[in-house]
Design an enzyme around this catalytic site. Structure first.
Site, PDB file in Angstrom:
ATOM      1  N   GLY A   1      17.703  16.169  -5.097  1.00 13.52           N
ATOM      2  CA  GLY A   1      16.656  15.351  -4.508  1.00 13.52           C
ATOM      3  C   GLY A   1      17.156  13.939  -4.283  1.00 13.52           C
ATOM      4  O   GLY A   1      18.361  13.698  -4.117  1.00 13.52           O
TER       5      GLY A   1
ATOM      6  N   GLU B   1      10.408  11.447 -28.226  1.00 13.01           N
ATOM      7  CA  GLU B   1      10.609  10.025 -28.015  1.00 13.01           C
ATOM      8  C   GLU B   1       9.492   9.244 -28.704  1.00 13.01           C
ATOM      9  O   GLU B   1       8.319   9.596 -28.539  1.00 13.01           O
ATOM     10  CB  GLU B   1      10.631   9.710 -26.517  1.00 13.01           C
ATOM     11  CG  GLU B   1      11.798  10.351 -25.788  1.00 13.01           C
ATOM     12  CD  GLU B   1      11.836  10.007 -24.298  1.00 13.01           C
ATOM     13  OE1 GLU B   1      10.921   9.287 -23.825  1.00 13.01           O
ATOM     14  OE2 GLU B   1      12.764  10.467 -23.620  1.00 13.01           O
TER      15      GLU B   1
ATOM     16  N   THR C   1      19.593  12.028 -16.944  1.00 14.59           N
ATOM     17  CA  THR C   1      18.703  10.900 -16.700  1.00 14.59           C
ATOM     18  C   THR C   1      17.423  11.379 -16.036  1.00 14.59           C
ATOM     19  O   THR C   1      16.651  10.574 -15.507  1.00 14.59           O
ATOM     20  CB  THR C   1      19.382   9.854 -15.793  1.00 14.59           C
ATOM     21  OG1 THR C   1      19.805  10.498 -14.576  1.00 14.59           O
ATOM     22  CG2 THR C   1      20.573   9.217 -16.474  1.00 14.59           C
TER      23      THR C   1
ATOM     24  N   ARG D   1      14.721  14.701 -16.771  1.00 13.81           N
ATOM     25  CA  ARG D   1      13.654  15.036 -17.701  1.00 13.81           C
ATOM     26  C   ARG D   1      14.230  15.764 -18.902  1.00 13.81           C
ATOM     27  O   ARG D   1      15.117  16.618 -18.757  1.00 13.81           O
ATOM     28  CB  ARG D   1      12.609  15.912 -17.007  1.00 13.81           C
ATOM     29  CG  ARG D   1      11.831  15.191 -15.922  1.00 13.81           C
ATOM     30  CD  ARG D   1      11.098  13.970 -16.471  1.00 13.81           C
ATOM     31  NE  ARG D   1      10.360  13.270 -15.445  1.00 13.81           N
ATOM     32  CZ  ARG D   1       9.097  13.513 -15.158  1.00 13.81           C
ATOM     33  NH1 ARG D   1       8.442  14.451 -15.826  1.00 13.81           N
ATOM     34  NH2 ARG D   1       8.487  12.830 -14.213  1.00 13.81           N
TER      35      ARG D   1
ATOM     36  N   HIS E   1      15.493   5.847 -22.642  1.00 18.41           N
ATOM     37  CA  HIS E   1      14.614   6.148 -21.500  1.00 18.41           C
ATOM     38  C   HIS E   1      14.364   4.901 -20.649  1.00 18.41           C
ATOM     39  O   HIS E   1      13.230   4.529 -20.359  1.00 18.41           O
ATOM     40  CB  HIS E   1      13.291   6.738 -21.990  1.00 18.41           C
ATOM     41  CG  HIS E   1      12.633   7.607 -20.960  1.00 18.41           C
ATOM     42  ND1 HIS E   1      11.806   8.656 -21.275  1.00 18.41           N
ATOM     43  CD2 HIS E   1      12.678   7.575 -19.590  1.00 18.41           C
ATOM     44  CE1 HIS E   1      11.363   9.242 -20.167  1.00 18.41           C
ATOM     45  NE2 HIS E   1      11.885   8.594 -19.141  1.00 18.41           N
TER      46      HIS E   1
END
Length: 335
Positions: free
Chosen positions: A179, A288, A257, A259, A307
């Site tokens: 993408g 997290e 980087t 999900r 993140h």
């Protein structure tokens, strides 16, 4: 009475920042009202994790708004969960625009059932994430984190000297997902003369400007660097599990980087511990904040980022205007 555009802020994006472009673009045609998600930042982060797993109905989020619900025709949001039940409070709603590229917090089926137009903010931080991806690739291959820790703690060169430091140039890059971010990663790495493999079941081969379209099995068996860029969905959760990780080259590295749920983190830890792969650069994690006792915290060859891949000044400054323009195009298509 004027129709209302409702701007919903959250603990990660102040409503004032999100509303300003909407007021400038839409304020002469609509009454722009502000609303806020009543949660602390840790609460919102925890709820976001539950939303990613179970959708917007998985949490009970409180929205503080004094807007007349019967006049709301447009909504701008980022993380606030818009479940079918929540959406029902706005009977005249015509359009929803989110500042995110991901849409896990919005019941898209409920919108479609009511004929409500929708726009995500795809690509808003794609460049930021692509740059961080490249940074993690280089930092992992050169073990930058370990060198930094050694010098920071008063040392100099580690003893014995690390023998596995490698260059990126001329290697085989595997992009899992092609993408906006995957394409930009490839563009940013043009000067490294890489052999590029792409695995993406939704990609038309004609849309691949350079490189080869292969199966995921072929990619993990051949790539020196495997980088994850697929979108999270029921079909992609656990996409890279124990079988694919064990098929990777022992000198390969993994970068994520995208999900956390694309990757079986426990299987990754096992592969790193047994030397099945040489390293990993990670910006997202299954829990997290990362637990204090996570083995990833102390592993050699692992570079960790909390993140922050998409959290640049540039990405945050452009996103509110982009989402306001998206809503403008939905509510005023002829404008």
């Amino acid at each position: 009475m004027n129709e209302i555009v409702l701007v919903i802020g959250d603990p990660l994006m102040a409503v004032e920042q999100l509303a300003a472009p909407a007021e400038a673009l839409l304020g002469t045609r609509f009454e722009v009202r502000r609303a806020s998600w009543q949660a602390t930042q840790p609460e919102a982060i925890a709820m976001n994790r539950r939303i990613e797993a179970g959708g917007p109905a998985a949490v009970d989020a409180v929205l503080h708004s004094d807007a007349d619900d019967d006049r709301v025709v447009g909504i701008i949001t980022q993380f606030f969960p818009l479940s079918r039940e929540v959406l029902a409070r706005w009977p005249r709603l015509r359009a929803v625009a989110t500042m995110r590229a991901g849409t896990e917090n919005i019941d898209r089926t409920a919108l479609a059932d009511r004929g409500v137009a929708f726009a995500a903010n795809a690509g808003r931080n794609a460049n930021a994430v692509a740059e961080m991806t490249v940074a993690l690739m280089l930092a992992t291959l050169r073990d930058v984190g370990e060198g930094h820790r050694h010098v920071r703690d008063g040392g100099w060169r580690p003893e014995p000297l690390p023998l596995g430091l490698r260059e990126l140039s001329g290697r085989c890059l595997g992009l899992v997902g092609y993408g906006a971010v995957g394409r930009l990663v490839q563009r940013r790495l043009v000067g490294f003369d890489l052999d590029v493999l792409v695995s993406d079941p939704f990609l038309d081969p004609a849309g691949l400007s350079d490189g080869r379209l292969v199966t995921l099995d072929e990619l993990v068996a051949s790539a020196d660097v495997v980088s994850l860029h697929a979108r999270s969905s029921p079909q992609t959760r656990g996409l890279l599990g124990a079988t694919h990780l064990s098929a990777m080259r022992s000198d390969a590295i993994l970068v994520n980087t995208a999900r956390a749920d694309l990757l079986d983190e426990s299987a990754l830890v096992a592969e790193l511990q047994r030397g099945g792969i040489s390293g990993a650069g990670l910006d997202v994690f299954s829990v997290e904040p990362m637990p204090a006792d996570s083995p990833l915290r102390t592993m050699r060859g692992v570079v960790l980022s909390p993140h922050l891949a998409g959290a640049t000044v540039e990405a945050r400054s452009r996103a509110p205007e982009l989402v306001a323009r998206n809503l403008e195009s939905l509510l005023l298509p002829a404008a």
